[in-house]
Motif scaffolding. Structure first.
Motif, mmCIF file in Angstrom:
data_model
loop_
_atom_site.group_PDB
_atom_site.id
_atom_site.type_symbol
_atom_site.label_atom_id
_atom_site.label_comp_id
_atom_site.label_asym_id
_atom_site.label_seq_id
_atom_site.Cartn_x
_atom_site.Cartn_y
_atom_site.Cartn_z
ATOM 1 N N LYS A 4 5.317 45.603 -21.412
ATOM 2 C CA LYS A 4 5.501 44.761 -22.595
ATOM 3 C C LYS A 4 5.766 43.321 -22.204
ATOM 4 O O LYS A 4 5.265 42.386 -22.832
ATOM 5 N N SER A 5 6.535 43.141 -21.170
ATOM 6 C CA SER A 5 6.845 41.794 -20.699
ATOM 7 C C SER A 5 5.576 41.100 -20.206
ATOM 8 O O SER A 5 5.344 39.922 -20.523
ATOM 9 N N GLU A 7 2.521 41.782 -21.133
ATOM 10 C CA GLU A 7 1.668 41.539 -22.295
ATOM 11 C C GLU A 7 2.112 40.298 -23.062
ATOM 12 O O GLU A 7 1.285 39.504 -23.510
ATOM 13 N N ARG A 8 3.423 40.132 -23.229
ATOM 14 C CA ARG A 8 3.949 38.946 -23.918
ATOM 15 C C ARG A 8 3.621 37.677 -23.143
ATOM 16 O O ARG A 8 3.234 36.666 -23.719
ATOM 17 N N LYS A 9 3.781 37.727 -21.814
ATOM 18 C CA LYS A 9 3.478 36.564 -20.991
ATOM 19 C C LYS A 9 1.992 36.230 -21.042
ATOM 20 O O LYS A 9 1.612 35.060 -21.116
ATOM 21 N N ALA A 12 1.236 34.648 -24.416
ATOM 22 C CA ALA A 12 1.748 33.269 -24.459
ATOM 23 C C ALA A 12 0.856 32.341 -23.638
ATOM 24 O O ALA A 12 0.546 31.217 -24.071
#
Length: 86
Positions: A4-5, A7-9, A12
């Motif tokens: 998840k981390s 994917e968020r990065k 962004a």
């Protein structure tokens, strides 16, 4: 957790790249006094050339509109109704 981390990065980073491309295209048109002639295809081509990232023209319209409204220019016609996802 790490997935998840990542994917968020990645999301962004993608957003930053597309916004930077849209800003560049609008800035070029501002210099020559023809902001209303900025087209989504320019964002698509510029972005692919800079980062090999491919986006649709509908998505490019959204990003161009974000930059245009930030600078006080009229919005481009959108190919999808407001708030609708593709």
């Amino acid at each position: 957790m790490f997935k998840k981390s990542r994917e968020r990065k990645a999301a962004a980073r993608r957003h930053r790249l597309i916004m930077a491309a849209a800003r560049c295209i609008v800035s070029r048109h501002v210099i020559y006094g023809e902001v209303t002639r900025a087209i989504p295809a320019e964002v698509v081509a510029y972005l692919f050339g800079q980062s090999s990232l491919r986006i649709s023209e509908a998505e490019a319209v959204d990003y161009l509109n974000a930059v245009l409204v930030d600078r006080g220019y009229p919005l481009l016609a959108s190919s999808t109704p407001a708030g609708e996802q593709q």
